[in-house]
Design an enzyme around this catalytic site. Structure first.
Site, PDB file in Angstrom:
ATOM      1  CG  ASP A  29      58.222  22.424  57.962  1.00  0.00           C
ATOM      2  OD1 ASP A  29      58.095  22.804  56.774  1.00  0.00           O
ATOM      3  OD2 ASP A  29      57.343  21.774  58.556  1.00  0.00           O
ATOM      4  CG  ASP A  42      49.129  18.612  50.478  1.00  0.00           C
ATOM      5  OD1 ASP A  42      48.298  19.243  51.169  1.00  0.00           O
ATOM      6  OD2 ASP A  42      49.733  17.615  50.907  1.00  0.00           O
ATOM      7  CG  HIS A  57      53.911  21.112  58.850  1.00  0.00           C
ATOM      8  ND1 HIS A  57      54.787  21.508  57.858  1.00  0.00           N
ATOM      9  CD2 HIS A  57      52.675  21.152  58.285  1.00  0.00           C
ATOM     10  CE1 HIS A  57      54.107  21.790  56.748  1.00  0.00           C
ATOM     11  NE2 HIS A  57      52.829  21.592  56.995  1.00  0.00           N
ATOM     12  CD1 TRP A  87      52.660  13.412  53.329  1.00  0.00           C
ATOM     13  CD2 TRP A  87      51.268  12.324  51.989  1.00  0.00           C
ATOM     14  NE1 TRP A  87      53.294  12.259  52.935  1.00  0.00           N
ATOM     15  CE2 TRP A  87      52.451  11.569  52.091  1.00  0.00           C
ATOM     16  CE3 TRP A  87      50.228  11.826  51.199  1.00  0.00           C
ATOM     17  CZ2 TRP A  87      52.631  10.348  51.442  1.00  0.00           C
ATOM     18  CZ3 TRP A  87      50.402  10.607  50.541  1.00  0.00           C
ATOM     19  CH2 TRP A  87      51.605   9.888  50.668  1.00  0.00           C
ATOM     20  CG  ASN A  88      50.561  14.379  58.485  1.00  0.00           C
ATOM     21  OD1 ASN A  88      51.594  13.949  57.990  1.00  0.00           O
ATOM     22  ND2 ASN A  88      50.529  15.494  59.191  1.00  0.00           N
ATOM     23  CB  SER A  89      44.386  12.288  56.634  1.00  0.00           C
ATOM     24  OG  SER A  89      44.129  13.051  57.791  1.00  0.00           O
ATOM     25  CD  GLN A 148      42.744  10.703  60.702  1.00  0.00           C
ATOM     26  OE1 GLN A 148      41.825  11.509  60.732  1.00  0.00           O
ATOM     27  NE2 GLN A 148      43.772  10.817  59.885  1.00  0.00           N
ATOM     28  CB  THR A 169      55.363  17.770  56.093  1.00  0.00           C
ATOM     29  OG1 THR A 169      54.985  19.042  55.555  1.00  0.00           O
ATOM     30  CG2 THR A 169      56.283  17.972  57.281  1.00  0.00           C
ATOM     31  CD  GLU A 189      47.374   9.443  60.668  1.00  0.00           C
ATOM     32  OE1 GLU A 189      48.080  10.124  61.439  1.00  0.00           O
ATOM     33  OE2 GLU A 189      46.126   9.494  60.670  1.00  0.00           O
TER      34      GLU A 189
END
Length: 453
Positions: A112, A370, A18, A349-351, A331, A134, A354
């Site tokens: 946030d 999620d 986050h 979600w971040n992965s 990563q 996020t 990316e």
């Protein structure tokens, strides 16, 4: 007459996944105007080990109560409860102190979305307030529909959301009884959203165009993603080569050197993020899969999970030399490398974002939160990967995982997935380039701040 400077306060949920997107958003804002001062508020239990500046972004400690009690928290939930008790008062004190100085005054708090109470603190002190989500618009809409009592098998979901089976729903909705506190946290994001001055989402218009339009009819939505370092996208934000904050130490050089010796699109990258705790059996099944594939791989196994690796696998890998097992890595460096052809991911979600930005096909092995819904979109909406099917015990067996990896790397399915991944990579770049949807939204926000002053 000199232009007045404006301070923006940013309050993230204090975990890596986050903090990073909100920090990247701060960097984008700073790049739009030299008259903006961006201050990232981090709890004292984190800020002690972090520099007072991350590039052009100030880092300001805010008391989370842990510094006063010196206590260790057994679970993320107990820490969050402590955070929720301590930080509203700390935030109120900090804003009052800042507004009592002659230095540039804070005019808005970006917080946030997990912290709806932050809006009340900001408004009571005369600041504008804007939540930062996020997660995707689509996942967030599922929580909103659940809150409204409108999530059912029979209902027609809003534009852009495919019909979801039980396994595709966020885990906290699948298992409401055992996830009551976290589900409440996610549902409460919408408790006062109508009062927000802006609502930011870490996504981009083309990725969720119908859903973005639907949400923009409900709230003051601005998409501002993808929030990854500029070097991997448009290269327009000076010196933005990394997130700038790592709560884990990456094995950067060893990974890069190892990858440089491999052929293009031949390496499988396996990582399940900074929080997932896999069952012993699941780790054993992943190890079997990698042995059976006989393909080069990098597998990130955090230090706390290393003891779960089967000794037979460790011995096999040492003798075969096919893989590199590391406790953490950068990563983005891995995904950007031409030798990586497949990402086996938990679908945080971040992965996912990316991988989308860098055009890497995915095999989804979602764990919680999620991730199941993200995996559904990876496979059936964006068509940039496949989701591995778990058994009745929630374990993805080695043969199932192997079949998924081969589908992404080989044959007609692999060609389609790679083509779609390349298309969405272009969309992501377009969004943040000058005149793109996210770039325009960020510029609109910054202009709005200047007009209010």
């Amino acid at each position: 007459m000199a232009t007045k400077k404006t301070q923006i306060l940013i309050l993230p949920y204090p975990i890596q996944g986050h903090i990073n997107p909100m920090l990247q958003f701060a960097k984008r804002l700073a790049s739009k105007s030299r008259h903006l001062i961006l201050t990232l508020l981090l709890p004292t239990s984190h800020a002690r080990s972090i520099s007072s500046h991350i590039g052009s972004i100030n880092v300001q400690p805010i008391s989370d109560g842990a510094d006063q009690q010196g206590q260790q928290f057994q679970t993320a939930e107990t820490y969050l409860q402590q955070f929720q008790r301590a930080v509203p008062g700390s935030l109120d004190d900090l804003i009052r102190l800042e507004r009592g100085h002659d230095q540039p005054q804070p005019t808005i708090l970006i917080y946030d979305s997990f912290f709806p109470w932050a809006l009340d603190v900001a408004h009571s002190n005369g600041l504008a307030a804007a939540p930062f989500f996020t997660q995707t618009c689509s996942v967030s809409s599922v929580y909103f529909l659940f809150k409204e009592g409108r999530l059912s098998d029979e209902m027609e979901l809003p534009h852009g959301i495919p019909r979801l089976e039980q396994r595709d729903l966020p885990s906290f909705i699948q298992d409401k009884e055992n996830s009551a506190h976290l589900l409440e946290l996610l549902v409460d994001q919408f408790s006062n959203l109508d009062e927000a001055d802006y609502v930011f989402f870490n996504t981009f218009d083309k990725l969720e165009n119908q859903m973005v339009e639907w949400m923009a009819r409900q709230w003051q939505v601005l998409t501002v993603g993808p929030t990854i370092p500029s070097m991997y996208l448009d290269k327009c934000v000076k010196d933005d080569r990394s997130y700038g904050l790592n709560l884990f130490k990456p094995n950067r050089e060893s990974c890069r050197d190892w990858l440089c010796e491999r052929r293009a699109s031949s390496v499988i990258y396996v990582s399940f993020g900074s929080m997932a705790i896999l069952k012993q059996e699941q780790i054993e099944e992943i190890a079997k899969c990698l042995e059976n594939l006989q393909t080069r791989f990098i597998w990130v196994v955090r230090e706390t999970e290393m003891a779960k690796l089967p000794s037979e696998f460790v011995e096999w890998n040492l003798s075969s030399g096919l893989g590199l097992v590391v406790t953490w890595c950068n990563q983005l460096d891995i995904l950007a490398h031409e030798t990586v052809g497949c990402f086996v991911t938990h679908c945080g979600w971040n992965s996912v974002l990316e991988a989308l930005c860098l055009g890497v096909p995915m095999v989804g092995v979602p764990n919680w939160s999620d991730q199941p819904t993200n995996a559904k979109f990876v496979e059936d909406v964006w068509k940039v990967g496949v989701r591995a099917k778990e058994d009745e015990d929630g374990i993805v067996k080695s043969m199932v995982l192997e079949k998924c990896v081969r589908a992404v790397l080989e044959g007609e399915k692999g060609e389609v997935v790679r083509r779609n991944a390349g298309k969405i990579k272009r969309w992501a770049l377009e969004a943040v380039q000058l005149g793109g949807s996210s770039d325009n939204n960020i510029a609109k926000f910054v202009t709005g701040l200047a007009l209010k002053d």
